[in-house]
Design a protein around this motif. Structure first.
Motif, PDB file in Angstrom:
ATOM      1  N   MET A 312      84.581 116.784  60.648  1.00  0.00           N
ATOM      2  CA  MET A 312      84.538 117.727  61.780  1.00  0.00           C
ATOM      3  C   MET A 312      83.107 117.911  62.310  1.00  0.00           C
ATOM      4  O   MET A 312      82.879 117.999  63.506  1.00  0.00           O
ATOM      5  CB  MET A 312      85.095 119.077  61.287  1.00  0.00           C
ATOM      6  N   PHE A 313      82.124 117.960  61.391  1.00  0.00           N
ATOM      7  CA  PHE A 313      80.747 118.229  61.814  1.00  0.00           C
ATOM      8  C   PHE A 313      79.871 116.972  61.849  1.00  0.00           C
ATOM      9  O   PHE A 313      78.666 117.078  62.087  1.00  0.00           O
ATOM     10  CB  PHE A 313      80.109 119.276  60.887  1.00  0.00           C
ATOM     11  N   SER A 314      80.464 115.804  61.591  1.00  0.00           N
ATOM     12  CA  SER A 314      79.704 114.544  61.527  1.00  0.00           C
ATOM     13  C   SER A 314      78.485 114.663  60.619  1.00  0.00           C
ATOM     14  O   SER A 314      77.338 114.435  61.047  1.00  0.00           O
ATOM     15  CB  SER A 314      79.251 114.104  62.928  1.00  0.00           C
ATOM     16  N   ILE A 315      78.706 115.053  59.389  1.00  0.00           N
ATOM     17  CA  ILE A 315      77.608 115.217  58.432  1.00  0.00           C
ATOM     18  C   ILE A 315      77.971 114.535  57.109  1.00  0.00           C
ATOM     19  O   ILE A 315      79.071 114.026  56.962  1.00  0.00           O
ATOM     20  CB  ILE A 315      77.306 116.722  58.158  1.00  0.00           C
ATOM     21  N   SER A 316      77.010 114.545  56.176  1.00  0.00           N
ATOM     22  CA  SER A 316      77.286 114.018  54.832  1.00  0.00           C
ATOM     23  C   SER A 316      76.581 114.933  53.833  1.00  0.00           C
ATOM     24  O   SER A 316      75.669 115.676  54.203  1.00  0.00           O
ATOM     25  CB  SER A 316      76.737 112.603  54.699  1.00  0.00           C
ATOM     26  N   LEU A 317      76.990 114.821  52.564  1.00  0.00           N
ATOM     27  CA  LEU A 317      76.335 115.675  51.561  1.00  0.00           C
ATOM     28  C   LEU A 317      74.872 115.261  51.381  1.00  0.00           C
ATOM     29  O   LEU A 317      74.003 116.117  51.194  1.00  0.00           O
ATOM     30  CB  LEU A 317      77.095 115.611  50.229  1.00  0.00           C
ATOM     31  N   SER A 318      74.588 113.963  51.488  1.00  0.00           N
ATOM     32  CA  SER A 318      73.190 113.514  51.384  1.00  0.00           C
ATOM     33  C   SER A 318      72.353 114.203  52.464  1.00  0.00           C
ATOM     34  O   SER A 318      71.232 114.655  52.233  1.00  0.00           O
ATOM     35  CB  SER A 318      73.099 112.002  51.590  1.00  0.00           C
ATOM     36  N   ARG A 319      72.917 114.282  53.652  1.00  0.00           N
ATOM     37  CA  ARG A 319      72.201 114.894  54.771  1.00  0.00           C
ATOM     38  C   ARG A 319      71.954 116.389  54.537  1.00  0.00           C
ATOM     39  O   ARG A 319      70.912 116.927  54.909  1.00  0.00           O
ATOM     40  CB  ARG A 319      73.005 114.659  56.059  1.00  0.00           C
ATOM     41  N   GLU A 320      72.905 117.055  53.897  1.00  0.00           N
ATOM     42  CA  GLU A 320      72.720 118.487  53.608  1.00  0.00           C
ATOM     43  C   GLU A 320      71.546 118.686  52.647  1.00  0.00           C
ATOM     44  O   GLU A 320      70.759 119.620  52.790  1.00  0.00           O
ATOM     45  CB  GLU A 320      74.007 119.091  53.023  1.00  0.00           C
ATOM     46  N   TYR A 321      71.405 117.777  51.674  1.00  0.00           N
ATOM     47  CA  TYR A 321      70.247 117.856  50.762  1.00  0.00           C
ATOM     48  C   TYR A 321      68.951 117.600  51.537  1.00  0.00           C
ATOM     49  O   TYR A 321      67.933 118.242  51.311  1.00  0.00           O
ATOM     50  CB  TYR A 321      70.405 116.856  49.601  1.00  0.00           C
ATOM     51  N   TYR A 322      69.013 116.644  52.442  1.00  0.00           N
ATOM     52  CA  TYR A 322      67.830 116.303  53.245  1.00  0.00           C
ATOM     53  C   TYR A 322      67.421 117.499  54.118  1.00  0.00           C
ATOM     54  O   TYR A 322      66.247 117.859  54.192  1.00  0.00           O
ATOM     55  CB  TYR A 322      68.158 115.081  54.107  1.00  0.00           C
ATOM     56  N   ILE A 323      68.417 118.129  54.728  1.00  0.00           N
ATOM     57  CA  ILE A 323      68.133 119.296  55.588  1.00  0.00           C
ATOM     58  C   ILE A 323      67.523 120.425  54.755  1.00  0.00           C
ATOM     59  O   ILE A 323      66.548 121.066  55.174  1.00  0.00           O
ATOM     60  CB  ILE A 323      69.427 119.755  56.312  1.00  0.00           C
ATOM     61  N   ALA A 324      68.073 120.643  53.555  1.00  0.00           N
ATOM     62  CA  ALA A 324      67.524 121.696  52.687  1.00  0.00           C
ATOM     63  C   ALA A 324      66.063 121.389  52.345  1.00  0.00           C
ATOM     64  O   ALA A 324      65.194 122.272  52.382  1.00  0.00           O
ATOM     65  CB  ALA A 324      68.353 121.817  51.412  1.00  0.00           C
ATOM     66  N   ALA A 325      65.791 120.113  52.055  1.00  0.00           N
ATOM     67  CA  ALA A 325      64.421 119.711  51.702  1.00  0.00           C
ATOM     68  C   ALA A 325      63.477 119.934  52.868  1.00  0.00           C
ATOM     69  O   ALA A 325      62.391 120.517  52.720  1.00  0.00           O
ATOM     70  CB  ALA A 325      64.408 118.245  51.293  1.00  0.00           C
TER      71      ALA A 325
END
Ligand SMILES: CNc1ncnc2c1ncn2[C@@H]1O[C@H](COP(=O)(O)O)[C@@H](O)[C@H]1O
Ligand SMILES: [Zn+2]
Length: 370
Positions: A312-325
């Motif tokens: 739905m949001f065109s994202i991945s879990l790897s990307r969520e870690y990257y965004i947090a970093a």
């Protein structure tokens, strides 16, 4: 050690645990469009009307639920459910997710002979048909004496992980009646030996009432099914307080808590499934910088980064870690520790936790050598 630089490639390399992902929120756009074409051929929908809706990038929370209604129309039958479950597991494995708790709302559709049970069986069949990675799905609990289902790896596809543990949570939709919610809980209990591991409460947070689903959640407690609740995705003080008082094993989101509820949450140590992009994209949180993640992180409150709805949001879990970093300046060591900490919050048994620990010990060794 080389100069510290967290990039997407490193975030993909990091082993990860996904604890908050909705099956129908994890469908590839390409699959949704294919399913739409099939329904267009049958004159059920008009493809061109659906195409631009599927490909739209940003959706408010309200628009998300309109989209879910469309998705549920497209991914209606057992065959489509099997396919999306298979692809979801493959996609998480490709991101080096080593343990996945996938949640889905069992659906009933008399016109095609679908019962809540046959829906869940289709999801299970999809998970078991994954061929690109070994799937450990049926719990390896000695009491059940059931074999671990493993499928040989096919060379042509390179998933990041060689093995993924998958467990299912059955979701109660806030629109459901008490009886329907109870049916889901009983089904989850009956399917405990088939990979179902717990209960989730989700759905449009502006619809439905806590007290309608409470009897079902109490029954889940009685049956010793772990529970996670979508909590505080919109402001609703009474409900947030009731949910915290209920003391579930985990909560998702925790956006609209006020000071006293933050205090209750922090003293309860209830782990929070953090969905950064979901909250920002649905405009529940104004920006990544404003996200409550950092407050909980600094308070050392139990938390786990999750995707919610990667399709739905065109994202991945790897990307969520990257965004947090990137947003909060976290180092590789901090990200690794956070990813590993999630082992504590999984609903699977001790044996699985031990196996996950081994994987993280190995990646920790590699991290110190980088
Ligand atoms: C964006 N934030 C959210 N908040 C609340 N519930 C959500 C959600 N995202 C997904 N769902 C819940 O998951 C269903 C889709 O997957 P399944 O059909 O169950 O596999 C949605 O219909 C909704 O009930
Ligand atoms: Zn969710």
């Amino acid at each position: 050690m080389e100069e510290e630089r967290v990039d997407m490639e490193w975030c993909r390399w990091l082993p990860k645990i996904e604890l908050h992902a909705h099956l129908n929120g994890s469908i590839r756009d390409s699959t949704l469009l294919e399913l739409a074409k099939i329904l267009d051929d049958k004159n059920v929908i008009v493809f061109s009307d659906v195409e631009h809706v599927v490909l739209k990038a940003d959706r408010s929370l309200r628009e998300c639920f309109t989209m879910f209604d469309l998705i549920h129309l497209l991914a209606t039958d057992h065959k489509a459910i099997r396919r999306i479950a298979k692809e979801a597991v493959e996609d998480f494995a490709a991101e080096n997710v080593i343990y996945l708790e996938l949640r889905t709302t069992p659906k009933k559709n008399d016109s095609i002979g679908m019962t809540k049970r046959s829906y869940v069986e289709a999801v299970i069949a999809g998970i078991e048909s994954v061929e690109t990675v070994k799937v450990e799905f049926i719990p390896s609990d000695e009491n059940t004496k059931k074999p671990i289902k493993t499928i040989p790896i096919i060379d042509s596809y390179e998933p990041k992980t060689k093995k993924i543990y998958v467990r299912l949570l059955l979701s109660i939709d806030r629109r459901e009646t008490t009886a329907a919610a109870l049916e889901t809980v009983e089904l989850a209990s009956e399917m405990k030996d088939s990979g179902v591991i717990g209960i989730d409460l989700s759905g449009n947070p502006r619809i439905g009432d806590w007290f309608t689903v409470l009897p079902a959640l109490n029954r889940a407690k009685e049956l010793e099914l772990p529970i996670t609740l979508h909590c505080g995705e919109v402001p609703n003080k009474k409900e947030i307080q009731a949910m915290l008082e209920f003391c579930p094993q985990r909560i998702g989101h925790a956006v609209f808590l006020e000071d006293d509820e933050w205090k209750t949450l922090k003293s309860s140590y209830i782990p929070v499934e953090i969905c950064l992009s979901s909250n920002v994209k649905t405009r529940c949180v104004p920006s990544y910088d404003d996200h409550h993640f950092i407050d909980l992180y600094n308070a050392k409150h139990p938390l786990v980064l999750c995707t919610d709805d990667p399709g739905m949001f065109s994202i991945s879990l790897s990307r969520e870690y990257y965004i947090a970093a990137k947003t909060f300046g976290l180092t590789k060591a901090q990200l690794h520790e956070m990813a590993m900490e999630a082992i504590t919050y999984v609903f699977a048994d001790h044996k699985v936790k031990k196996a996950l620990e081994e994987i993280f010990k190995d990646s920790e060794r590699k991290l110190t050598q980088q």
